[in-house]
Write an enzyme that holds these catalytic residues in place. Structure first.
Site, short mmCIF file in Angstrom:
data_model
loop_
_atom_site.label_atom_id
_atom_site.label_comp_id
_atom_site.label_asym_id
_atom_site.label_seq_id
_atom_site.Cartn_x
_atom_site.Cartn_y
_atom_site.Cartn_z
CG ASP A 67 -2.08 -0.82 1.21
OD1 ASP A 67 -2.59 -1.15 0.34
OD2 ASP A 67 -2.28 -1.36 2.29
CD GLN A 97 -0.59 -4.73 8.66
OE1 GLN A 97 -0.04 -4.03 9.34
NE2 GLN A 97 -1.44 -4.41 7.91
CE LYS A 123 0.57 -0.44 8.68
NZ LYS A 123 -0.39 -1.19 8.85
CD GLU A 124 2.68 -1.32 4.65
OE1 GLU A 124 2.42 -0.55 5.52
OE2 GLU A 124 1.32 -1.61 4.49
C1 NOJ Z 1 -2.76 -4.15 4.58
C2 NOJ Z 1 -3.71 -4.17 3.47
O1 NOJ Z 1 -4.78 -4.76 3.87
C3 NOJ Z 1 -3.08 -5.07 2.39
O2 NOJ Z 1 -3.70 -4.99 1.23
C4 NOJ Z 1 -1.75 -4.80 1.83
O3 NOJ Z 1 -1.37 -5.51 0.82
C5 NOJ Z 1 -0.76 -4.63 2.98
N1 NOJ Z 1 -1.32 -3.92 4.07
C6 NOJ Z 1 0.67 -4.28 2.74
O4 NOJ Z 1 0.53 -3.02 2.33
#
Ligand code: NOJ
Length: 796
Positions: free
Chosen positions: A490, A686, A632-633
């Protein structure tokens, strides 16, 4: 530090130390009525939609942690001491506390003041009713006079009206009491009713929250508990609750069973259900039906390997996580509070891909919903409500507020300039459809006609071609797929820049489709899409290889992301794992790029998404450069791509390496490291804070992550190598060399396969011989429905 343990026999996780650092949650309900509940019975209940039809209120992210909930209090009428059976909200020093989170139920045990209590929260499969089944036992040698209080706080139904604008909700809600049943009503909504009752005729009740609790008290010390009775309150307007009280007597050693119920509907709807579930036998039957429902799913695959953690997680918890994600579509938790519903395109496609064996019905309905959310150009609506595409008569749009709140028009979502389009969304669906057919053999799905989101219709097969064609068109300057709004990540927002991951995903989807065409004998399409695949492969190998690994992408200004020269974001998981999974990377490159992942991204807590984390914001790359390093990312151990590395290593034949990566992420192994991990050890989260964060190892955002499904898919299909195919069942494990083998029971197309994998010479990959019922075969065939078959696979 350890707070609980896995009880494999019961398929429960048992929390024995109550002060866990964050809420450890469970999901109750598998159809229309659902609750998210934590280890102290805090949480919320909703009916069909956590956005439009909430039943109980939740005040998230607060102190004390995650209140209110669905509580049972006891009061000793002689001493006036009171406590709650789930420890919170009164937080009395219980002699014993445990919480057993099981499959769609949670049981809390408590021992205090000579009263042993248990309460199980669950929702029967077929009735919209939340039950708290309570058993009390007097373990003292005195006759006890106790006040039993059941309590839950009602919510305004729409999450916005509950949190932002009380102009109508607060003045249009009411409660009433009659014949032992509390009815809650939101006057402006046609279906705005709930009820609550117990199996007994209460001695007192409260429907007004502030009368039960008191405006300067909390759930920890409600006025009603202090007084020993409720005040029989109800009113039109205000904040409402269901509080029901009964004075009971228990002789020494005596046990009594009660139930508290919260139902959807009006008081008159309640009568039958109240009578039914007041009978303990009906509750036992409902529990047994729920257990059978889950057992049937689990029976689709059970394994026995030398790895205890893998057995526990795959046999119960990881499948449970994957299933719950498909049911709840990721939006109801303590993190996502239910204010965003509908389907996320990519998330739903991936979640559905992982459960066709255990939930073919839901998998199929998700596939169809996603196909309806596909535009005729071949891209998917990133977030949409399936009901947008239902005939007007079937829509159940939420009640309108008298206050004007503009509602976005569906057409706002279909923007020709692709401003909201994610480049990966629909590509995932190709694999999901193919995996569904491989599991079920239902090829007829391909011919079904389904509408496009922007009008017109076409067969499922045609939808698939449009998805592949769209990605072939949407390429940037070098021929690699454009990143658009985002790809799977994202926070990688490349716009017209190019995404290596999407080109690899495109190749993966093409590979699935070419195989399907070949199987169907569609030679023209096979040739056409094979040529497309070869083109993508050549472009990727030419443009994306950087000498030791694959780059992550190219910004619209031509800057390469993830090169050997990069100081930040040098190596990325997504491009390198997908280079291998897609089959694009030739072997030496595949080994080299996965070695780079091992060298740069491995931590004992799992694989980081990229390293080193970005510290300098760069809007050409995107939001990931504006996320704190290690979070996170941006350099966290983002769990969802970890299983991609297991698949990649399994495809390369390195079983020990795949297991090393599997073990690092496995929550089971972190059961005694909760002082660092914090989150529940029975669920993947996550993300886990990466090496560049001070809280390295802390896990956040449990349950609602694609990790559940992918961990299950990767471990079962590629590590254990148990994969259905169109006309055979493939068994091609990739194991650590020190595994002597494993056994599995797999249900497939109505037959049972008792599989024994033997690994006498300790190899990591390779199958020498397969027998089915004693006869040597090249591949395991589709056996007759109802048959039980012995399959022996010898690795060498
Ligand atoms: C959570 C989102 O729901 C998902 O669609 C995405 O692929 C991941 N974050 C990574 O950004």
């Amino acid at each position: 530090m350890q707070y609980g343990y896995f009880d494999d026999t019961m398929r429960e996780y048992v929390i024995e130390r109550v002060d866990v650092p964050v809420s450890w949650t469970n999901y109750i309900g598998v159809r229309d009525m659902c609750a998210v509940l934590n280890h102290t019975a805090g949480g919320y209940l909703f009916y069909k939609s956590p956005q439009y039809h909430r039943i109980t209120r939740f005040r998230p992210n607060g102190v004390p942690l995650d209140r209110p909930g669905h509580y049972i209090y006891l009061r000793d009428d002689e001493s006036a001491d009171f406590w709650s059976l789930s420890w919170q909200p009164t937080a009395k020093p219980l002699k014993h506390y445990s919480c057993r989170h099981g499959l769609s139920y949670s049981t809390y045990l408590c021992d205090y003041g000579g009263i042993r209590a248990s309460q199980t929260h669950f929702i029967p499969l077929d009735d919209p009713i939340y039950l708290i089944d309570v058993t009390l036992e007097n373990t003292s040698d005195q006759v006890r006079s106790l006040g039993l209080f059941a309590y839950a706080e009602f919510s305004y139904h729409h999450i916005d009206f509950d949190n932002q604008n009380f102009q109508m909700s607060n003045y249009c809600s009411s409660s009433s009491y009659e014949g032992g049943i509390i009815e809650y009503d939101l006057f402006y909504e046609p279906d705005g009713y709930q009820w609550a009752a117990t199996c007994f005729e209460p001695d007192s009740f409260d429907c007004l929250r502030d009368r039960f609790i008191g405006v300067y008290n909390t759930e920890s010390n409600p006025v009603a508990l202090q007084n020993g009775e409720c005040s029989n309150s109800f009113e039109k307007t205000g904040n409402h609750c269901a509080a029901l009280h009964k004075q009971i007597y228990l002789l020494p050693g005596e046990k009594k069973r009660f139930v508290f119920m919260i139902g959807e509907g009006r008081r008159e709807d309640a009568q039958d259900l109240r009578t039914k579930y007041s009978n303990p036998e009906a509750r036992d039957t409902a529990r047994a039906e729920l257990a059978a429902y889950w057992q049937n799913k689990l029976n689709a695959l059970q394994i026995a390997t030398p790895h205890a953690g893998m057995n526990t997680m795959l046999n119960t918890w990881t499948l449970y996580q994957g299933e719950i994600n498909v049911m709840f579509s990721r939006f109801a938790s303590f993190i996502e509070l239910g204010g965003r519903t509908g389907l996320g395109y990519r998330d739903t496609a991936q979640d559905a891909m992982c459960v066709p064996h255990s939930n073919p019905g839901k998998c199929l309905s998700r596939i169809k919903e996603l196909l309806q959310g596909l535009t005729s150009r071949g891209w998917g609506l990133h977030l949409f409500e399936p009901e947008w595409f239902l005939p007007p008569t079937e829509k159940k749009t939420p009640a309108k507020s008298p206050t004007v709140v503009p509602v976005p028009d569906t057409s706002d979502m279909i923007r020709e300039d692709l401003r909201d389009t994610c480049s990966d969304d629909a590509l995932w669906l190709i694999a999901t459809i193919c995996e569904y057919i491989k599991e079920t053999g239902e090829f007829s799905l391909l011919d079904e006609q389904i509408g496009y989101a922007d009008g017109g219709e076409g067969s499922v097969y045609e939808h698939m071609t449009k998805i592949l064609d769209f990605s072939a068109e949407q390429v940037g300057a070098t021929g690699v797929c454009k990143g658009l709004r985002a790809d799977w990540n994202d926070c990688l927002n490349l716009g017209g820049g190019e995404s290596a991951m999407v080109s690899f995903l495109h190749a993966w989807a093409l590979d699935y489709f070419v195989e399907l065409c070949r199987y169907l004998g569609k030679t023209e399409d096979e040739a056409k899409y094979l040529e497309m695949l070869e083109g993508v492969r050549a472009t990727c190998e030419r443009e994306l290889w950087d000498g030791k690994w694959y780059i992550r992408g190219i910004t619209k200004n031509g800057m390469k992301i993830g090169t050997q020269e990069s100081d930040e974001g040098k190596v990325h998981m997504e491009s390198n794992t997908w280079a291998v999974i897609s089959g694009v990377a030739e072997r030496s490159r595949g080994l080299s790029c996965m070695d780079a992942i091992n060298a740069y991204l491995y931590t004992p807590w799992g694989l980081m998404l990229n390293a080193p984390s970005f510290t300098v914001p760069n809007d050409d790359i995107g939001y990931m450069t504006r996320v704190y390093p290690g979070v996170k990312e941006n350099g966290a151990i983002f769990s969802h791509p970890n299983p991609w590395a297991w698949v990649a290593e399994a495809k390369l034949g390195r079983g020990s390496r795949a297991m090393k990566f599997y073990d690092a992420l496995l929550p089971y192994h972190q059961n005694n490291k909760i002082e660092v991990r914090q989150s529940e050890p029975y669920m993947y989260c996550q993300f886990v804070m990466g090496r560049d964060h001070t809280a390295h190892g802390r896990a956040r955002h449990p349950w609602m992550t694609g990790t559940g499904g992918w961990a299950y898919f990767a471990a079962t299909h590629y590590m254990l190598g148990l994969r259905p195919d169109y006309d055979k069942f493939v068994i091609d494990p990739c194991l650590p060399g020190d595994w002597g083998g494993f056994t599995a029971v797999r249900r497939w197309r109505g037959a049972t396969y008792n599989i024994e994998v033997r690994n006498p010479s300790g190899v990591e990959k390779g199958v020498r011989r397969i027998t089915v019922n004693g006869s040597e075969v090249k591949a395991v065939p589709v056996c007759p429905e109802g048959s039980v078959n012995k399959v022996v696979v010898e690795m060498a």
